[in-house]
Design a protein around this motif. Structure first.
Motif, PDB file in Angstrom:
ATOM      1  N   GLU A 259       1.553-102.707 -21.685  1.00 31.96           N
ATOM      2  CA  GLU A 259       0.832-102.069 -20.910  1.00 31.96           C
ATOM      3  C   GLU A 259      -0.598-103.062 -20.342  1.00 31.96           C
ATOM      4  N   LEU A 260      -0.419-104.229 -20.898  1.00 28.39           N
ATOM      5  CA  LEU A 260      -1.509-104.984 -20.654  1.00 28.39           C
ATOM      6  C   LEU A 260      -1.838-105.064 -19.101  1.00 28.39           C
ATOM      7  N   GLN A 261      -0.934-105.461 -18.197  1.00 34.79           N
ATOM      8  CA  GLN A 261      -1.205-105.568 -16.827  1.00 34.79           C
ATOM      9  C   GLN A 261      -1.923-104.327 -16.412  1.00 34.79           C
ATOM     10  N   ASP A 262      -1.639-102.988 -16.633  1.00 37.18           N
ATOM     11  CA  ASP A 262      -2.323-101.861 -16.339  1.00 37.18           C
ATOM     12  C   ASP A 262      -3.760-101.853 -16.962  1.00 37.18           C
ATOM     13  N   VAL A 263      -3.874-102.344 -18.099  1.00 37.38           N
ATOM     14  CA  VAL A 263      -5.233-102.346 -18.932  1.00 37.38           C
ATOM     15  C   VAL A 263      -6.183-103.115 -18.161  1.00 37.38           C
ATOM     16  N   LEU A 264      -5.755-104.517 -17.704  1.00 43.62           N
ATOM     17  CA  LEU A 264      -6.528-105.199 -17.033  1.00 43.62           C
ATOM     18  C   LEU A 264      -7.170-104.359 -16.060  1.00 43.62           C
ATOM     19  N   ILE A 265      -6.571-103.828 -14.903  1.00 39.80           N
ATOM     20  CA  ILE A 265      -7.092-103.341 -13.947  1.00 39.80           C
ATOM     21  C   ILE A 265      -8.127-102.097 -14.424  1.00 39.80           C
ATOM     22  N   LEU A 266      -7.763-101.346 -15.651  1.00 40.57           N
ATOM     23  CA  LEU A 266      -8.750-100.412 -15.968  1.00 40.57           C
ATOM     24  C   LEU A 266      -9.997-100.952 -16.300  1.00 40.57           C
ATOM     25  N   VAL A 267     -10.029-102.147 -17.064  1.00 44.25           N
ATOM     26  CA  VAL A 267     -10.972-102.860 -17.650  1.00 44.25           C
ATOM     27  C   VAL A 267     -11.942-103.316 -16.272  1.00 44.25           C
ATOM     28  N   LYS A 268     -11.090-103.603 -15.584  1.00 41.07           N
ATOM     29  CA  LYS A 268     -11.942-104.057 -14.159  1.00 41.07           C
ATOM     30  C   LYS A 268     -12.817-103.121 -13.540  1.00 41.07           C
ATOM     31  N   GLN A 269     -12.271-101.808 -13.461  1.00 40.28           N
ATOM     32  CA  GLN A 269     -12.617-100.618 -12.966  1.00 40.28           C
ATOM     33  C   GLN A 269     -13.333 -99.940 -13.906  1.00 40.28           C
ATOM     34  N   GLY A 270     -13.695-100.190 -15.026  1.00 41.62           N
ATOM     35  CA  GLY A 270     -14.808 -99.732 -16.277  1.00 41.62           C
ATOM     36  C   GLY A 270     -14.030 -98.250 -16.437  1.00 41.62           C
ATOM     37  N   LYS A 271     -12.704 -98.138 -16.392  1.00 45.17           N
ATOM     38  CA  LYS A 271     -12.129 -96.901 -16.621  1.00 45.17           C
ATOM     39  C   LYS A 271     -11.682 -96.866 -18.175  1.00 45.17           C
ATOM     40  N   THR A 272     -11.648 -97.591 -18.979  1.00 45.20           N
ATOM     41  CA  THR A 272     -11.365 -97.270 -20.576  1.00 45.20           C
ATOM     42  C   THR A 272     -12.392 -96.491 -21.101  1.00 45.20           C
ATOM     43  N   GLU A 273     -11.837 -95.641 -21.929  1.00 41.62           N
ATOM     44  CA  GLU A 273     -12.396 -94.599 -22.815  1.00 41.62           C
ATOM     45  C   GLU A 273     -13.648 -95.146 -23.597  1.00 41.62           C
ATOM     46  N   GLN A 274     -13.470 -96.354 -24.197  1.00 45.98           N
ATOM     47  CA  GLN A 274     -14.340 -97.028 -24.974  1.00 45.98           C
ATOM     48  C   GLN A 274     -14.626 -98.360 -24.554  1.00 45.98           C
TER      49      GLN A 274
END
Ligand SMILES: NC(=O)c1ccc[n+]([C@@H]2O[C@H](COP(=O)([O-])OP(=O)(O)OC[C@H]3O[C@@H](n4cnc5c(N)ncnc54)[C@H](OP(=O)(O)O)[C@@H]3O)[C@@H](O)[C@H]2O)c1
Ligand SMILES: [Zn+2]
Ligand SMILES: [Zn+2]
Length: 336
Positions: free
Chosen positions: A312-327
């Motif tokens: 899922e790395l590619q999806d996670v990089l998008i989440l991190v850019k958007q500041g949307k990871t839970e932690q």
């Protein structure tokens, strides 16, 4: 082995990384091959993928917060054995010959090579690295996903902290309270240094207080209660420099942690700069990394991570850019 490959830079939302089958890295005579267990996600990965930083090799494997297990050792390797827990961080290698390398300041080496930028990094099942630049981790009593954020925010925060030359009893200001500032606060607490945190969001103000800051608020709205001996600015906000300098005692040091910043203007030299020093953090070096990891067991750390599967790395990089990871810390699990 499987590895996430970046060939051409593009906005992360266009999914420029591809998961591919590539040859296992060769293990040189002075290298160890590490089976990657986890690799932490850093904003720098996104800056490289998107072209804010130049592409230094193509294809390249990103990732520089690597925790794994030694799986093969070259014939000259002395410090590691198969099965040892080991880590790789931003410093992949340096020339070992220049004036900087010969004085333990390899962060300034003109041939400094960065993991996951100049050389392939940790979003892969294996990585080979010269043993001289691998961090021994057998003594660190934390889970691999908890160790990953120590590899970049932890080491960089400690390096910035050292530049302040703060000592027991000092008052230290921290501007911004992201993952890097968190580790500085914990080191300062351990060393008997008071911390004064200026950050804008209520979430970070409360976080800093909960973690033990002596004072936390947005200093553009509420004045700090005292002058400081030293301070570190974390966000790339040049407009924070003059107010931070104005808060320092004479002889005080301001450290800039970011790799880039908006323009810095100092209007009042005599009041705000005269008698103060400004330093900036430039990469990291081995003695900072090793000293920090020798201290980790004594710090009162409470590291929370959002863990994701390798695929899922590619999806996670998008989440991190958007500041949307839970932690605040996102970690990719590569193997068990
Ligand atoms: N120099 C090196 O070699 C090196 C190596 C590694 C990391 N770094 C740097 O270390 C820094 C720290 O990274 P990080 O991820 O821990 O922190 P970060 O997320 O970049 O910033 C920390 C906090 O600063 C506050 N902030 C952001 N923009 C701001 C602004 N314009 N004005 C005031 N406050 C602002 C935010 O909190 P609020 O919203 O609460 O204000 C944010 O949580 C980064 O700049 C990174 O580039 C440098
Ligand atoms: Zn990083
Ligand atoms: Zn060198």
């Amino acid at each position: 082995m499987r590895a996430w490959i970046l060939e051409e830079q593009a906005k992360i939302e266009t999914r420029p990384l591809k998961l591919e089958e590539v040859p296992l890295p060769h293990t040189g005579d002075d290298q160890v091959r590490i089976k990657v267990l986890v690799c932490g996600v850093c904003r720098t990965d996104i800056h490289i993928a998107e072209g804010d930083l130049p592409l230094k090799k193509s294809p390249v494997v990103l990732g520089h917060e690597i925790v794994g297990v030694v799986d093969e050792v070259g014939k000259n390797v002395k410090r590691f054995s198969i099965g040892d827990r080991a880590g790789v961080y931003w410093l992949y290698s340096s020339c070992k010959k220049c004036k900087y390398c010969l004085s333990q300041r390899e962060n300034y080496c003109p041939y400094f090579k960065a993991t996951g930028w100049d050389e392939d990094g940790g979003y892969a099942e294996y990585i080979s690295v010269s043993e001289d630049y691998v961090l021994p981790l057998n003594h660190v009593q934390l889970e691999p996903d908890e160790i990953a954020p120590l590899m970049c925010p932890g080491i960089a925060g400690y390096a910035a902290f050292k530049l302040t030359e703060a000592q027991k009893g000092y008052k230290l200001g921290l501007y911004g309270f992201g993952p890097t500032a968190y580790f500085v606060l914990k080191v300062a607490e351990f060393m008997g240094i008071e911390t004064y945190v200026s950050t804008r969001s209520l979430k970070n103000i409360e976080g800093a207080k909960r973690e033990g800051a002596n004072w936390a608020a947005d200093s553009s709205k509420e004045k700090m209660p005292c002058k400081l001996d030293a301070a570190i600015i974390f966000p790339p906000a040049g407009n924070l420099v003059e107010p931070a300098l104005s808060q320092l005692e004479k002889g005080g040091t301001l450290v800039m942690a970011p790799v880039s910043a908006s323009p810095i203007v100092i209007n009042n030299y005599s009041e705000n700069l005269w008698g103060h020093s400004i330093k900036s953090l430039y990469h990291v070096k081995r003695d900072d990394a090793e000293e920090f990891f020798n201290m980790v067991g004594s710090l009162n750390l409470n590291i929370t991570t959002s863990q994701f599967p390798f695929e899922e790395l590619q999806d996670v990089l998008i989440l991190v850019k958007q500041g949307k990871t839970e932690q605040p810390n996102a970690v990719i699990k590569v193997a068990d």
